[in-house]
Design an enzyme around this catalytic site. Structure first.
Site, PDB file in Angstrom:
ATOM      1  CB  CYS A 278      -1.068   0.002   1.081  1.00 17.12           C
ATOM      2  SG  CYS A 278      -0.488  -0.462   2.689  1.00 17.12           S
ATOM      3  CD  GLU A 369      -4.705   1.833  -2.013  1.00 14.09           C
ATOM      4  OE1 GLU A 369      -3.741   1.633  -1.271  1.00 14.09           O
ATOM      5  OE2 GLU A 369      -5.887   1.643  -1.673  1.00 14.09           O
TER       6      GLU A 369
END
Lengths: 882, 92
Positions: A278, A369
């Protein structure tokens, strides 16, 4: 990482087999259940393990951690294989590296860290920090990093003597269970308590059990790593929670950086575990000057620059148009497979798919994302444009997580780090590996990235061992350094004024009042100035000088450039001179700022200026105020009907001349008034919470001299020797209260004086007996922060009585004697001992009591009185004093 | 009559714990009251806690009054953190 699931999309997107259908039905049936005995058992065991863990030493803990790290390293390949097989995400080789980071790198950072008993000694603050385990941790693990997260969380949990129970994501439950079991066995073998690591097994009710787990009464802390929904659930559990959430890392490539290095670092980072990390780069913002060059560099290392049409095709594959978040099917997949799904033909060795986004399209889905080897690229027209674009990405779902910059220009780095809200701002490093910590930098090694409030998290830290400890602070009582400050030079004895001649004064600004002019005192001073010294006289000082007087004095002094200020007069003159000198040396300071109230001048809010361009010589012509040696000056604010006390040792005169020849002409009444003021200074400083050995010595001597001398001064006012004793005593008392302060008597006297115009000494006299009684009693409230650890006001009053000749041995009787002696002193000096003896009518006085109480209660003097009066007690004191 | 020297030092070996509780249970059979002295106890394991809980339950069924005295603070902390209320009730 953003992964939002509903039962429906779980079914459609990633669990397409028959088992998933069954799981979906089970989920509905689970809703009817509200207890899971095997979860209860798991947690009861964990509870006992956490309790037993409290007995472990650092050595025992470190042995367990070492064994677990060894086991993790030995099985790192196996764990990686299981994770890739079960989740079908990421890259085997990189999963191994993640497992190693979570064990070897983490161990390297924590192996020597103390986590048992005293973990830190802060010697300067006389404080130690003690570790207390948090207890039982419910740990949620993500599908993207299942085994490495179990390794990391197990190690930091054991290192901190906590028990941990894992709840895996359904899609990684097998590899999580296996990893946890291997580590648990290693821990047990090394002596860990039974139940210190637990895990929920794969079953059809896992989701319900997870919910049950995090709400369970035996869980002390929820430690959630995963998607936004999971983290939100963790925070809503009502338990203390460490939740870390989604990211969307913007990376600014500035024109000052080497383009090929940036391309390689980004490639290393974005391809790590197929972009599954991430903190990995999500959108590049590139300066126009190097934009084309950077894309060429990416091409050189087998990255693919999508054409506009290809980007259009790729977008709905990467970001699910229905949910608006990344498509879970392609998380951690190879670039060529993602391209294939979009109908784009790229070589199988393609590392990253780069998609150029039109700068005008601020809502382009690819700016979100995407945990896969797909990168959005934005061209920046200028540095400002680049920073704004980074902010756009930063605030599009990744606030608080991670950001990166490649730049050699420190100014742009400074701007970037100031503007971007991210828990870790990675400079000139790959953001994914940089974010993990311990490799490219010294961030704590972690698999849980705190995002702060930007990500609705409780921390911005790389979650580490210290987040799993209750840290107990044990501050020791500090013995504060006390002080004793007086003027550098004190000259005394009759005729000592002639010492003025030896000072190297060139321009002396003399401040005095009309009376001193009339009595010829001013002339004496002028006659004693050094040869060739210029002087200027300002004689407009009135009683209780106001800010207006200070301003007039400043006007007078403005064209004179003095090197000496000479104050000749009583307390008002000396105070006025302190004020004029202060504002002369520091014309920019504001009177209002300096008058800000404080309890401890060392911790006061305002910063008092340092003086020293000029010298201040104080020549008192009364024996009482002590202003010649004190750091205080009282200035009246006539506009607001207030008296403002300025207090700082910078205000203390440099030189005091205590010459009784200058006080012989002082009439009897003001001699008595000022004399009893000095007596009160000494009496109150002696019992003050700041009283100390230095001030005590001065107080006792001053009290003794005044008690013996003041009546004689009244009888023989022109006796220069008696006057000198009294003059000395007043200065001794001044030195004492300048360092120990005064108390309630002064607070009440200030209020009475202000209300009824009673001379200050006389106002002090009428409260002396009642305040001795008050301070001698058992306080309803003690004044905090006393210099003495015991309440000794009573004993100290008794000590004064003894020093004045009382022969009694009982404290109570000594206090009675002291009051008798004070009554005698007042009587002999023609001073009142009750308010009724002043010219104040009872009705007027009673009506004024609320105002008197209010003023006295807010008086600074009250704060050093040994006994803290309640408002009603203060009112009682005023009433009884009439 | 107080039972002394049954629980000494570090109670970590399951065999030692089994043996100690076995002796204790035998004594419980012919007594109305048992006073356990933990004065010399230094360290307890999870297994010890479980055995102690189990013993207390058995004693309750047999109407044997159990009391625990001289619990060292570090062991008392273990009882507190473990929230073993049935044990805590008997400590004095």
């Amino acid at each position: 990482m953003t992964m939002v699931f509903s039962p429906q999309d779980k079914h459609e997107n990633f669990v397409l087999d028959t088992e998933a259908t069954r799981l979906n039905f089970d989920f509905i049936s689970e809703l009817q259940e509200d207890s899971f005995p095997h979860v209860d058992q798991l947690l009861l065991k964990a509870r006992k393990a956490s309790a037993v863990f409290t007995q472990y030493t650092q050595g025992q803990v470190d042995k367990i951690v070492y064994a677990v790290v060894r086991a993790a390293l030995e099985h790192s390949r196996e764990f990686a294989k299981l994770a890739v097989e079960e989740t079908r995400m990421g890259l085997f080789e990189d999963k191994i590296l993640k497992n190693i980071v979570a064990s070897e790198f983490l161990y390297h950072q924590i192996k020597d860290k103390k986590t048992v008993n005293v973990i830190r000694e802060i010697k300067d603050e006389q404080m130690v920090e003690i570790a207390e385990p948090v207890g039982v941790i419910a740990a949620l693990t993500p599908v993207t990093n299942p085994t490495s997260t179990v390794i990391y969380k197990s190690i930091i949990s054991l290192k901190t003597r906590n028990a941990i129970v894992f709840s895996p994501h359904l899609m990684s439950s097998k590899c999580v269970a296996y990893t946890a079991e291997v580590l648990y066995k290693a821990a047990l073998k090394a002596g860990a308590p039974e139940g210190c690591i637990g895990w929920l097994k794969r079953n059809s009710k896992l989701r319900k059990q997870t919910n049950y787990l995090i709400h369970h009464k035996e869980v002390d802390l929820v430690f959630a790593t995963g998607g936004t929904t999971m983290v939100k659930v963790a925070y809503s559990s009502g338990k203390p929670a460490i939740g870390v959430g989604s990211g969307n890392t913007p990376v600014y490539v500035h024109k000052s950086y080497d383009v090929s290095s940036a391309a390689m670092d980004i490639c290393i980072s974005k391809t790590f575990d197929n972009g599954n990390e991430c903190p990995s780069e999500q959108t590049l913002v590139v300066d126009d000057d190097i934009y084309e060059q950077l894309l060429q560099e990416f091409k050189k290392i087998n990255c693919y620059i999508c054409k506009e049409e290809e980007t259009k095709k790729l977008t709905p594959v990467v970001i699910d148009p229905e949910t608006g978040v990344m498509n879970y099917k392609y998380v951690g997949k190879e670039a060529y497979k993602i391209a294939q799904a979009a109908g784009i033909d790229v070589p199988t060795n393609t590392k990253i798919l780069l998609c150029e986004i039109n700068s005008d399209d601020k809502n382009h889905p690819l700016l979100k994302e995407k945990l896969m080897p797909v990168l959005a690229v934005l061209r920046a027209e200028s540095e400002g444009d680049a920073l704004s674009k980074c902010l756009l990405v930063n605030h599009s779902g990744g606030t608080g997580h991670t950001a990166g910059i490649f730049a050699k220009d420190e100014n742009v780095i400074a701007k970037f780090q100031n503007l971007i809200n991210a828990g870790r701002i990675i400079v000139n490093q790959p953001t994914s590996l940089g974010g993990l910590g311990g490799m490219y930098n010294n961030l704590p090694t972690t698999l849980s990235f705190g995002c702060g409030t930007g990500g609705a998290n409780s921390t911005t830290e790389n979650v580490n061992i210290y987040n799993l400890l209750n840290i107990k602070r044990v501050p020791r009582r500090q013995i504060m350094p006390m002080w004793f400050r007086i003027p550098n030079q004190v000259y005394f004895n009759p005729g000592s004024l002639n010492v003025l001649k030896i000072f190297p004064a060139k321009n002396a600004f003399i401040v005095t009042d009309k009376t001193m002019e009339k009595l010829g005192v001013l002339k004496k001073v002028i006659d004693n100035l050094p040869n060739g010294c210029n002087f200027k006289v300002f004689s407009d000082v009135e009683s209780e000088p106001s800010k207006d007087v200070i301003d007039r004095g400043l006007t007078e002094v403005s064209n004179f450039s003095p090197d000496y200020f000479i104050a000749v007069g009583g307390g008002s003159v000396i105070d006025a001179t302190k004020g004029i000198r202060l504002f002369y040396e520091c014309p920019d300071i504001k009177f209002e700022d300096l008058s800000v109230d404080f309890v401890d001048f060392r911790k006061r809010v305002i910063s008092f200026p340092t003086l020293g361009k000029t010298k201040l010589v104080a020549i008192p012509t009364t024996s009482g105020t002590g202003s010649e040696v004190s750091p205080a000056c009282v200035i009246a604010d006539k506009k607001n009907n207030l008296k403002v006390s300025l207090f700082d040792y910078n205000l203390t005169p440099d030189i005091a001349i205590i010459d009784s020849e200058l006080v012989c002409e002082l009439p009897v009444k003001p001699s008595a008034d000022t004399g009893i003021d000095a007596f009160t200074h000494a009496l109150e400083a002696f019992v003050s919470i700041y009283a100390n050995d230095f001030t005590d010595a001065l107080c006792l001597q001053a009290i003794k001299i005044i008690y013996e001398t003041l009546p004689k001064v009244i009888q023989r006012p022109h006796d220069v020797e008696i006057r000198q004793k009294m003059h000395n005593a007043a200065t001794l008392a001044g030195m004492a209260f300048s360092n120990a302060s005064v108390g309630i008597n002064h607070a009440m006297a200030h209020a009475l004086g202000a209300k009824f115009g009673v001379p200050h000494g006389r106002a002090n006299a009428v409260f002396l007996l009642s305040t001795i009684d008050f301070n001698s009693g058992i306080p309803t409230k003690f004044m905090p922060f006393p210099n003495n650890k015991k309440y000794i006001a009573k004993e100290k009053y008794a000590e004064i009585a003894k020093s004045l000749g009382s022969q009694n041995n009982e404290i109570e009787k000594l206090i009675v004697d002291l009051k008798e002696k004070i009554k005698e002193l007042l009587s002999k000096s023609g001073l009142p001992c009750r308010i009724s003896e002043l010219d104040i009518k009872l009705d007027d006085y009673l009506a004024a009591i609320p105002d008197l109480v209010s003023k006295a209660f807010n008086d600074l003097s009250l704060r050093t009185n040994p006994r803290m009066p309640l408002v009603e007690e203060l009112e009682g004191l005023f009433r009884n004093a009439y | 009559m107080p039972i002394k020297n049954l629980f000494n030092g570090e109670m970590t070996s399951n065999e030692v714990i089994d043996s100690a509780f076995s002796l204790l249970e035998n004594q419980a059979l012919d007594r109305n009251e048992i006073l356990i002295n933990f004065q010399n106890l230094v360290f307890v394991s999870v297994y010890f806690l479980e055995k102690l809980e189990s013993f207390i339950e058995k004693a309750k069924k047999l109407n044997v009054k159990v009391q625990i005295k001289n619990v060292p603070p570090s062991i008392y902390k273990v009882f507190r953190v473990a929230r073993v209320n049935e044990i805590l009730k008997l400590c004095f």
